[in-house]
Structures are given as C-alpha cells and as structure tokens.
Design a protein around this motif. Structure first.
Motif, mmCIF file in Angstrom:
data_model
loop_
_atom_site.group_PDB
_atom_site.id
_atom_site.type_symbol
_atom_site.label_atom_id
_atom_site.label_comp_id
_atom_site.label_asym_id
_atom_site.label_seq_id
_atom_site.Cartn_x
_atom_site.Cartn_y
_atom_site.Cartn_z
ATOM 1 N N SER A 191 0.828 -1.209 0.000
ATOM 2 C CA SER A 191 0.000 0.000 0.000
ATOM 3 C C SER A 191 0.860 1.255 0.000
ATOM 4 O O SER A 191 0.491 2.262 -0.610
ATOM 5 N N LEU A 192 2.034 1.188 0.630
ATOM 6 C CA LEU A 192 2.934 2.346 0.577
ATOM 7 C C LEU A 192 3.475 2.554 -0.843
ATOM 8 O O LEU A 192 3.645 3.692 -1.293
ATOM 9 N N ALA A 193 3.702 1.453 -1.550
ATOM 10 C CA ALA A 193 4.169 1.559 -2.942
ATOM 11 C C ALA A 193 3.105 2.241 -3.795
ATOM 12 O O ALA A 193 3.407 3.115 -4.608
ATOM 13 N N ALA A 194 1.832 1.829 -3.569
ATOM 14 C CA ALA A 194 0.735 2.447 -4.320
ATOM 15 C C ALA A 194 0.656 3.934 -3.979
ATOM 16 O O ALA A 194 0.490 4.784 -4.849
ATOM 17 N N ARG A 195 0.798 4.240 -2.689
ATOM 18 C CA ARG A 195 0.693 5.641 -2.270
ATOM 19 C C ARG A 195 1.768 6.493 -2.939
ATOM 20 O O ARG A 195 1.492 7.598 -3.418
ATOM 21 N N ALA A 196 2.984 5.957 -2.967
ATOM 22 C CA ALA A 196 4.083 6.720 -3.566
ATOM 23 C C ALA A 196 3.798 7.012 -5.038
ATOM 24 O O ALA A 196 4.057 8.109 -5.537
ATOM 25 N N LYS A 197 3.218 6.018 -5.727
ATOM 26 C CA LYS A 197 2.904 6.211 -7.150
ATOM 27 C C LYS A 197 1.790 7.242 -7.330
ATOM 28 O O LYS A 197 1.788 8.010 -8.283
ATOM 29 N N LEU A 198 0.816 7.206 -6.413
ATOM 30 C CA LEU A 198 -0.380 8.025 -6.604
ATOM 31 C C LEU A 198 -0.170 9.487 -6.227
ATOM 32 O O LEU A 198 -0.795 10.373 -6.805
ATOM 33 N N ARG A 199 0.702 9.750 -5.236
ATOM 34 C CA ARG A 199 0.851 11.129 -4.738
ATOM 35 C C ARG A 199 1.025 12.164 -5.844
ATOM 36 O O ARG A 199 0.326 13.178 -5.899
ATOM 37 N N SER A 200 1.973 11.885 -6.733
ATOM 38 C CA SER A 200 2.269 12.890 -7.748
ATOM 39 C C SER A 200 1.099 13.054 -8.722
ATOM 40 O O SER A 200 0.909 14.123 -9.302
ATOM 41 N N ARG A 201 0.305 11.966 -8.878
ATOM 42 C CA ARG A 201 -0.802 12.036 -9.828
ATOM 43 C C ARG A 201 -1.861 13.046 -9.378
ATOM 44 O O ARG A 201 -2.472 13.716 -10.202
ATOM 45 N N TYR A 202 -2.087 13.133 -8.056
ATOM 46 C CA TYR A 202 -3.061 14.103 -7.545
ATOM 47 C C TYR A 202 -2.664 15.517 -7.944
ATOM 48 O O TYR A 202 -3.492 16.348 -8.303
ATOM 49 N N LEU A 203 -1.350 15.796 -7.841
ATOM 50 C CA LEU A 203 -0.881 17.165 -8.068
ATOM 51 C C LEU A 203 -0.877 17.525 -9.546
ATOM 52 O O LEU A 203 -1.044 18.677 -9.918
ATOM 53 N N LYS A 204 -0.735 16.505 -10.412
ATOM 54 C CA LYS A 204 -0.690 16.769 -11.853
ATOM 55 C C LYS A 204 -2.077 16.818 -12.498
ATOM 56 O O LYS A 204 -2.250 17.420 -13.547
ATOM 57 N N ALA A 205 -3.036 16.137 -11.844
ATOM 58 C CA ALA A 205 -4.331 15.952 -12.508
ATOM 59 C C ALA A 205 -5.086 17.262 -12.678
ATOM 60 O O ALA A 205 -5.125 18.090 -11.770
ATOM 61 N N GLY A 206 -5.704 17.411 -13.868
ATOM 62 C CA GLY A 206 -6.524 18.593 -14.113
ATOM 63 C C GLY A 206 -7.929 18.424 -13.540
ATOM 64 O O GLY A 206 -8.634 19.394 -13.272
ATOM 65 N N VAL A 207 -8.347 17.169 -13.382
ATOM 66 C CA VAL A 207 -9.691 16.884 -12.876
ATOM 67 C C VAL A 207 -9.609 15.784 -11.821
ATOM 68 O O VAL A 207 -8.862 14.821 -11.982
ATOM 69 N N GLY A 208 -10.387 15.966 -10.756
ATOM 70 C CA GLY A 208 -10.556 14.896 -9.777
ATOM 71 C C GLY A 208 -11.999 14.436 -9.791
ATOM 72 O O GLY A 208 -12.919 15.252 -9.834
ATOM 73 N N MET A 209 -12.190 13.130 -9.819
ATOM 74 C CA MET A 209 -13.555 12.603 -9.852
ATOM 75 C C MET A 209 -13.863 11.877 -8.545
ATOM 76 O O MET A 209 -12.988 11.231 -7.972
ATOM 77 N N THR A 210 -15.082 12.017 -8.074
ATOM 78 C CA THR A 210 -15.553 11.166 -6.978
ATOM 79 C C THR A 210 -16.947 10.659 -7.315
ATOM 80 O O THR A 210 -17.623 11.212 -8.181
ATOM 81 N N GLY A 211 -17.341 9.614 -6.639
ATOM 82 C CA GLY A 211 -18.740 9.212 -6.674
ATOM 83 C C GLY A 211 -19.490 10.050 -5.658
ATOM 84 O O GLY A 211 -18.985 11.063 -5.160
ATOM 85 N N VAL A 212 -20.701 9.631 -5.354
ATOM 86 C CA VAL A 212 -21.520 10.316 -4.348
ATOM 87 C C VAL A 212 -22.262 9.245 -3.556
ATOM 88 O O VAL A 212 -22.835 8.337 -4.145
ATOM 89 N N ASN A 213 -22.197 9.310 -2.240
ATOM 90 C CA ASN A 213 -23.005 8.395 -1.442
ATOM 91 C C ASN A 213 -24.392 8.975 -1.165
ATOM 92 O O ASN A 213 -25.390 8.270 -1.229
#
Lengths: 456, 251
Positions: free
Chosen positions: A180-202
């Motif tokens: 999970s730490l490996a996944a986190r390391a990969k994902l961190r930079s993606r948040y900062l680069k992304a032009g759009v963030g998507m979520t669902g809705v509960n």
C-alpha cells in the motif's frame, strides 16, 4: 448496450464454483464484522427508518432532484444531467477538455464502471488513474471490480504482489503495508498533476445542495480537492431529503459495508473553493426503468454496501466476475437486466436458491427474493427465459398435479424413470445434472397415499 | 421469543376434537412417506386425529419459484378447494408451508385461497404454538444435529420451535450445527440448473454436520433432506438424514 453483457459467458461462469477460496473467507469475515457492529445500535429500528427515508426519497425523486439542483447551483456548482451512460461519459470528457485536463484522478465509484469511464477517457487521450487501493490494483491488473466495496476481493495479497511486481517494476512482496505504501508513492504525484478529480456520491442532500462521500483511505478527499476541477458523478437515486437523514444512513452504511461504526472520512462537499470548479453529473442510465416497475422500484433504495453479496452463497462460490456486468450478487441479479434493458440478462434472477439471506442482511430492508421472483415471472411471461427448468418440464409438472389421476400416472412414470435413469450408463438432462454429485432419490415401495389407503 | 413471527403471526390454540387435515407434499408422498407416516403417528399419540383429503397433490411451489405464476396460482386454488373444510392444515414441509402462507398471495391466488393458505402449519410450529407442547414423549438415544430450512427460518420464522422439541426428547444428544443459517443449496430447480454451486453448498452443509460428530442430520424440510441425502449417499459419508417427525415419533 447489450454488447457488454455476454449471456453465454454468464451462464457458464454462474454455474461454476470457481471463485478463489479467499472470497468466501473474506465475505464471512465482513459479515461477522457487520453483525458485531450492528449489535451496538438499535439495528431493526435504524433499518426500518432507512427504508422509510429511501422510500420517501424515491417516491419524490423529481422534486428532490430539482431542489438539490437549485441548492447545488446556489453554492456555485454546475449540474449536468445525463440520460445514458454514454452521454454522461461524453459530458465528463467535455468538462475535462474545456478545463484543459489531460489526466484525471478518480475516487471510488461504481457508476464510473457503468460509464466505462476509464476506457472512454483513454480513447479521448485522457489518462485516468484509480486512487482507491482496491480499484488501483484492479486497474493495474486490467480487470474489473468484483465487489461493490471491495473491488479486489477476488485477489489474494500474493496476487497483488505479482501484479505490482509486473506493473510497477518493484521486487515481489506480499506484505500489505509495503504494497500500500508503494501504491501511495505512485499516486501522490498524480493528484498534483491531474486537471480533474472525480468522486462518486453516497448521498446528495436536497435541502442543502451538498454532496456526501464516505471513504477510508483519504483518496476521495484528495481527488476532490487537489485538482482545480472536481466532478462528482451520481445516479439519480442518491438524493436524500435532509442532512438529518445522515444520522440514520451513515452508521448503517459503515456497519453494513465494513463493520465500522463510522467510516474514517465523511466528506461534505459544500461547493467549489475560490478559483476552482465543482460539477455534479446526475445520471439515469437505466434507473428510471427500475423506477417504472412497482416491484423493482425498491431496488433503488440500495446504498451499495455489499452486504447482500457478502452473505450470498452463490456469490461466494461463483465470484463477482460471474454476473457479467457492474453489479454482482443478489442486487446485481435484480437490477442488471432492467438497467441495461435487455432480455439477455433474464437468467440472472435464477442464480439463487431464494434462501432470503440477502433480504435479512440488507440494511435498507430491500425484499430481494420478492424481486427475484418477480423477475422470473416476467421472464417466463415475456418468453425471455424458460423458467430455470425447461418450460415444458414445468408445464408437464403442473398438468400432472392438476388432478389425482394424472398425479398417479406421474408417480408411476417417475418410479420407472428413476429406476431406469439410475441404471443407465449415460447421464443426461436434469437427472444427469442431479447425479453429478448426488445419488438419485429412491421412490418408496409404498407411497404415503397407498399406505393411508390400506390403513385399517 | 414469539414477538415477531412474520407470516406465522397466528395466536390460535388448538382445541381437542377440531378436525385436522394433513398435507403431504407430492415429493414426500413418493420419496419420504416415512416422514408423513411418522407425522400421523406422532399427532395421533398426542390425541390429534388427522384426515387426509384424497384430492391433494402439490402446493405449486415448483411452478411458483420457476416464475410460472398462472400455473402456481391454479395449484394454489386447487389446494384451497381441497382443504377448504379444514381450519387446521398440517404439513411436514416448512418450505411448502411457506408457499401456502406467503406464496399463494404472491402467485396471485384469490383472497379465499390466501386465507386457506394461512391455515397451514409446519409440524413444529403446530406442536409448540397451537398445541402448546414441547415434550412429545419421544425417546431417541442418538447424536443429532438440526438443519433449519431457509423458508422455515426466514419466511415462517419458526424460531427455535424445532430445537425446543428436540431438546425435550429423552436420551438424545443434540449438537449445534455450525453455520446453521447457511442455505443447504437445494432451491428446487436451482439444484439441477446450477448443480455444481448447489452441490458445493450442500457439501459445506454436510461437512458442518459431520464436524459435530452427529449420526443424524435432522430437518423439518424434506426437500433439503432429499438433496442432502443424495450427497451423503453418493459420498458415503457416515451420516444419515432423518425428518424431524421421525425423531419425535420414536419411542
């Protein structure tokens, strides 16, 4: 639409107890956590309240959605309506294009699977990355989620280790923390680069125009807040009337889903931050087909907790991939054919013993067995399905039972058939399938009726 | 214990001498007549004399669960005509009792047929609730584990009626069945349409029963037993299946 549903493949997969043993044991664990967690609250009362609140919301969907739209817009958000999955995906892509986004970070959403958003974004040249750990694993593996809240339920940690070794070029390891730490390391930079963030809705709250998203990893919050544009996607059934209704739904959803008293994060999105944009795409994609059916309408009360699949003995054996579309288990068997508006999925409701365990576990008390029976009757009526057994077999059976003379003939026939069938070297038809794992039942020499008749 | 009883919310007490009809489901008539015979013997021992309306055949459940509503409805109406004269209808199948109590209405049967369906009792509920007995005077010196059928558990909500009856049996060793709430996998047409899944579920049930060390796997649902018995006989597992009535009739 039907291109995505392969009737023959589903017919095969749903009949094969090929699910990894990891599924049955993790489903049982989830169930035990749920039952332990529900012991601390007035479960029956909460459940009845939730059912009533959802019933009210679904009965007033038109006015509540309008109220939500007004209030969401008043907070500075933009509402987009989409009749179909394709239309929703197109609108999503257009927002990305208008915002100059070439990458999207995604929080967990089953609706996104309905939209086949990752594929459609890729086709439009936009890179999408799943940020929920389970979804990320499944995406890396090139698979689809097999459970609504545990997308990688079918994979063991060894499987995940091999996927990460192959896809992330890291040494093999099956330690969950390291992975999970490996996944986190990969994902961190993606948040900062992304032009759009998507979520669902509960839950979309009509009276406030706010969106509520629950999650445990923090990825949903980051996806919504790090990029300059947040797009929330929701089915029309997600709207509820009041903030106060969350008092019922939040403890219920967390307990039913994961056995938590409350999820780690409960986000209330209150509109865009200054200089940012927030969209809400409200999607039908077959939900109004469910709404139009007086029996199936109740399936729109579903809060996607997964409890019905956790407890389902068929799901546990066939696995979530066997149901052929996005939603597996009893709820999937109920909604798939109607949402996709295809007779191809009319066999799905037969993949159940009607044991009723799903109804018993459902936190909003959806009568799933009743809906399965309703769908079976519709399938028989329309000719879309033969009724589980051969149509002729049921007709012959009911004819035989229509009077005592034909009944007696049927008994003689059955005695002969079982005597012959048991001795035959080849096994065919229903008798053959019965005999694969079971000895044939032996007709008694004297039936009860005969015993009674010669009683002194 | 009796707070919520779903479709069995019936507070009637049986008064001595009231006529009682026996409903022997089609497959019990042919494959498990001993369960029906034991029911007759047990009820007569308890002072309840039973009639057996000769016109009876089937409650219609196979058609109903396969989605053949008009056919199920016709059989429900037929059932109602056959049993119309009786206020008390007893059957040794929890699942057929659930069909009469809940399925008749779902199949679109007439109000009068639905009302007659609501007079159907599974044996255990009749004994504990209407007759008010738990000790039926049985003796069964063997180790037993009990499987409750899903329709008795979740539609009739017959609760612990069968277990209370079994606990009162002399010399019995009653062992709790692990994962008792899990379905045995029969499911009517499901057992042949999805035979591998069905067998896998049944094998889990048998393994749980075997783990208790019991000699007998007992149930109030002869349809579950038909399937489980087939598995046990094919695998040669040291386990015998038996209907609840046969244990309660034993002395």
């Amino acid at each position: 639409m039907t291109a995505h549903y392969d009737r023959a493949r589903v017919a095969h997969d749903l009949r094969s107890p090929h699910a990894a043993p990891v599924i049955a044991s993790s489903m049982q664990r989830s169930l035990e956590h749920k039952r332990a967690a529900q012991a601390h609250v007035a479960w029956a009362a909460l459940r009845a309240q939730a059912h009533a609140l959802k019933k009210d919301a679904i009965e007033h969907l038109d006015s509540l959605l309008s109220e939500f739209e007004r209030n969401f817009i008043a907070r500075g958000g933009t509402v987009v309506w989409a009749r179909t999955a394709a239309e929703a995906a197109e609108r999503f892509i257009r927002i990305c294009a208008d915002g100059g986004a070439d990458s999207v970070v995604k929080g967990k959403s089953m609706l996104s699977e309905e939209l086949e958003l990752n594929d459609r974004l890729a086709a439009a040249g936009i890179a999408a990355v799943e940020t929920d750990l389970g979804e990320y694993i499944v995406q890396l593996a090139g698979q689809r989620p097999t459970h609504v809240i545990a997308p990688a339920a079918h994979l063991s940690r060894q499987d995940v280790g091999r996927i990460f070794e192959r896809e992330l070029n890291m040494p093999y390891c099956d330690d969950p923390r390291t992975l999970s730490l490996a996944a986190r390391a990969k994902l961190r930079s993606r948040y900062l680069k992304a032009g759009v963030g998507m979520t669902g809705v509960n839950f979309a709250i009509a009276e406030t125009g706010t969106l509520v998203v629950v999650e445990n990893e923090g990825n949903g919050g980051l996806s919504a807040s790090a990029p300059p544009i947040h797009i929330a996607i929701m089915g029309i059934e997600k709207v509820i009337r009041r903030v106060a209704d969350l008092d019922v739904f939040l403890p219920l959803l967390a307990r039913a889903g994961t056995g938590q008293k409350i999820t780690t994060y409960t986000h209330h999105f209150l509109g865009p931050e200054p200089g940012k944009q927030q969209y809400c795409i409200i999607v039908d994609a077959g939900r109004t087909n469910l709404l139009a059916d007086p029996v199936l309408r109740e399936s729109l009360y579903c809060i996607r907790c997964g409890a019905c699949m956790n407890v389902c003995p068929v799901y546990r054996r066939a696995g979530g991939g066997a149901y052929g579309w996005v939603y597996p288990g009893p709820i999937g068997a109920v909604i798939t054919g109607t949402m996709l508006d295809t007779p191809e999925a009319s066999d799905l409701p037969y993949a159940s013993t009607l044991c009723g365990a799903c109804k018993e576990e459902c936190p909003v008390a959806i009568d799933l067995p009743r809906q399965l029976l309703h769908l079976r009757a519709s399938a028989v009526e329309s000719g879309a399905s033969g009724g589980g057994l051969e149509r002729g077999a049921i007709r012959r059976f009911t004819a035989a039972m229509s009077d005592t003379k034909s009944y007696a003939r049927a008994v003689s026939f059955l005695r002969a058939a079982l005597a012959i069938g048991g001795a035959l070297p080849i096994r065919v038809g229903a008798m053959g399938r019965w005999m694969r794992a079971r000895a044939l039942p032996k007709p008694a020499r004297q039936s009860f009726r005969e015993w009674w008749a010669q009683r002194p | 214990m009796q707070a919520e009883r779903g479709v069995m919310a019936d507070e009637r007490a049986y008064r001595r001498g009231e006529p009682v009809a026996l409903f022997v489901p089609c497959f019990v008539d042919i494959f498990a007549p001993k369960a029906a015979i034991a029911t007759v013997e047990l009820l007569e021992r308890l002072g309840v004399s039973v009639s057996y309306p000769q016109q009876q055949t089937c409650c219609g459940q196979p058609a109903h669960s396969a989605g053949f509503r008009p056919q199920a409805c016709a059989l429900a109406e037929r059932f109602a005509r056959t049993f119309a004269a009786y206020e008390w209808i007893i059957t040794m199948s929890g699942s057929c009792a659930a069909m009469a109590r809940a399925g008749f209405a779902e199949s679109g049967a007439s109000d009068s047929a639905v009302a007659i369906g609501a007079r159907v009792f599974d044996l255990a509920s009749f004994l504990t609730d209407a007759l008010g007995v738990t000790d039926v005077g049985a003796r069964f010196p063997h180790a037993v584990t009990y499987h409750e059928g899903c329709h008795a558990r979740r539609i009739l909500e017959s609760g612990d009626a069968p277990l209370r009856l079994l606990r009162a049996v002399r010399d019995i060793t009653l062992v709790e069945l692990p994962a008792a709430e899990e379905c045995c996998g029969f499911g009517g047409g499901f057992s042949v349409e999805f035979d591998r899944i069905s067998a896998s579920m049944g094998e889990a049930k048998c393994a749980n029963a075997l783990s208790t060390g019991a000699q007998y796997l007992v149930s109030g649902d002869p349809s579950c037993l038909l399937h489980l018995d087939g598995l046990v006989r094919k695998s040669g597992a040291p386990l015998a299946t038996l209907h609840l009535a046969q244990v309660l009739a034993a002395t």
